[in-house]
Motif scaffolding. Sequence first.
Motif, PDB file in Angstrom:
ATOM      1  N   THR A 206      -7.067 -16.152   8.157  1.00  0.00           N
ATOM      2  CA  THR A 206      -7.376 -17.145   9.182  1.00  0.00           C
ATOM      3  C   THR A 206      -6.594 -16.786  10.444  1.00  0.00           C
ATOM      4  O   THR A 206      -5.623 -16.017  10.388  1.00  0.00           O
ATOM      5  N   ARG A 207      -7.028 -17.323  11.562  1.00  0.00           N
ATOM      6  CA  ARG A 207      -6.348 -17.107  12.842  1.00  0.00           C
ATOM      7  C   ARG A 207      -5.963 -18.454  13.435  1.00  0.00           C
ATOM      8  O   ARG A 207      -6.819 -19.339  13.545  1.00  0.00           O
ATOM      9  N   GLU A 208      -4.706 -18.587  13.803  1.00  0.00           N
ATOM     10  CA  GLU A 208      -4.227 -19.823  14.414  1.00  0.00           C
ATOM     11  C   GLU A 208      -3.861 -19.536  15.860  1.00  0.00           C
ATOM     12  O   GLU A 208      -2.935 -18.765  16.146  1.00  0.00           O
ATOM     13  N   LYS A 209      -4.579 -20.147  16.775  1.00  0.00           N
ATOM     14  CA  LYS A 209      -4.424 -19.837  18.196  1.00  0.00           C
ATOM     15  C   LYS A 209      -3.074 -20.289  18.750  1.00  0.00           C
ATOM     16  O   LYS A 209      -2.602 -21.389  18.429  1.00  0.00           O
ATOM     17  N   ILE A 210      -2.497 -19.427  19.549  1.00  0.00           N
ATOM     18  CA  ILE A 210      -1.321 -19.775  20.349  1.00  0.00           C
ATOM     19  C   ILE A 210      -1.777 -20.131  21.760  1.00  0.00           C
ATOM     20  O   ILE A 210      -1.351 -21.128  22.338  1.00  0.00           O
ATOM     21  N   ARG A 214      -3.901 -15.046  22.244  1.00  0.00           N
ATOM     22  CA  ARG A 214      -2.972 -14.716  21.167  1.00  0.00           C
ATOM     23  C   ARG A 214      -3.198 -15.645  19.978  1.00  0.00           C
ATOM     24  O   ARG A 214      -3.582 -16.797  20.143  1.00  0.00           O
ATOM     25  N   TYR A 215      -2.889 -15.122  18.794  1.00  0.00           N
ATOM     26  CA  TYR A 215      -3.009 -15.940  17.597  1.00  0.00           C
ATOM     27  C   TYR A 215      -2.085 -15.403  16.507  1.00  0.00           C
ATOM     28  O   TYR A 215      -1.607 -14.261  16.563  1.00  0.00           O
ATOM     29  N   ILE A 216      -1.870 -16.245  15.485  1.00  0.00           N
ATOM     30  CA  ILE A 216      -1.121 -15.860  14.296  1.00  0.00           C
ATOM     31  C   ILE A 216      -2.116 -15.540  13.190  1.00  0.00           C
ATOM     32  O   ILE A 216      -3.063 -16.299  12.960  1.00  0.00           O
TER      33      ILE A 216
END
Length: 414
Positions: A206-210, A214-216
């Motif tokens: 999964t990608r968690e947006k910053i 950018r993402y985690i």
Amino acid sequence: MVSLAGKRIVLGVSGGIAAYKAAALTSKLTQAGAQVNVILTHNALQFVQPLTFQALSHQPVHTDTFTEPDAHVISHIELADKADLVLVAPATANIIGKMANGIADDMLTTTLLATKSPVMVAPAMNVNMYDHPAVQANMEKLAEYGYRFVEPGVGLLACGWIGKGRLAEPEEIVEAVRAFFAQQEKGNVRPLDLHGKRVLVTAGPTREKIDPVRYITNHASGKMGYAIAEAARDRGAEVVLVSGPTALKKPDGVRFVAVESVQEMFDAVMEHLPKSDIVVKSAAVSDYRPKTVHAHKMKKGDGPLVLELDKAPDILKTIGERKTTQFVVGFAAETQDLIKHAKSKVERKNLDMIVANNVLAEGAGMGSDTNVVTLLTRAGEQVDLEKLSKREVADKLFDAVLLKLSERPLSELS
């Protein structure tokens, strides 16, 4: 990609509006090198003409049991004997009923009854017809005979209803045919022992947006989850694959749900959980996500950056809390104390089984084509598998799940 060159495929076309797609299917199979011998039912002739299929296949088209162009052979017996695969597409409720009950009253059904070749069926009909208990029972019976299915799609049907019943696209059917021959060449064609089961699989990261750029995320490739979805599909299951962003081709013959964030994956899984029989959560989901998502790109400063994170929804734990009759399989990717952590996860998240692997082990890392795993059950059973391809691991996993569903010990896992 397995070649279809030299493969002899008997294509049975029955009488539904989707018969027009069979022309494109004939063309694609022929272009792939297969010899396609088309049989049209009398009802199919109401929608399509033999000349179309003759031009596309470069072979005579059969429509009548009693029309014998070659006096030296009986046409339906010759077709039945020499076929490498008999493919029925589209397969209407009517033809499925005939096939299931041994009715042989036309060229197609007599050929089907006479053949010892593998049979693949691509249903197409109104959603209410597809869901009717009689049709479902007939498909169950065909699965017991060893017939394979290409699941119909979901969407707007010719009758105006929206639901499941659309004939799979010709490209999807061709891929299913290729996949079958690929398995056959490897000698690992599995029984349709998951037919009638609904399998929910999660895959990828999964990608968690910053901020907008950018993402985690993590190193998960999705290969294990996609292999699990394909294995379930090939064993007859109806599959929903909820996938985070990957570079992999979407598997044919499964319902594919693309997601990005952990929240999106959580919502998709919870939507499909109630109708699932088996859940395999192989996705590598973010445990934490940024507390604040910036609307614009964060500018680089002179000093260090502190990023505040909140705990993300725990999908697997929630599945364990909400499950009723579902058989739930989790994954534990660890770098130390593998069995200890895996056993703890089984208890904490109310799982039926867990697939544990040390991602630092040779051949078991994220992104590899192989895996080295240990299967553990809630009852404390443990089976260590040698290094296998991820597809082989997927089949071993379903062998183990079916053993537990039949309440047999994992020691019987071959």
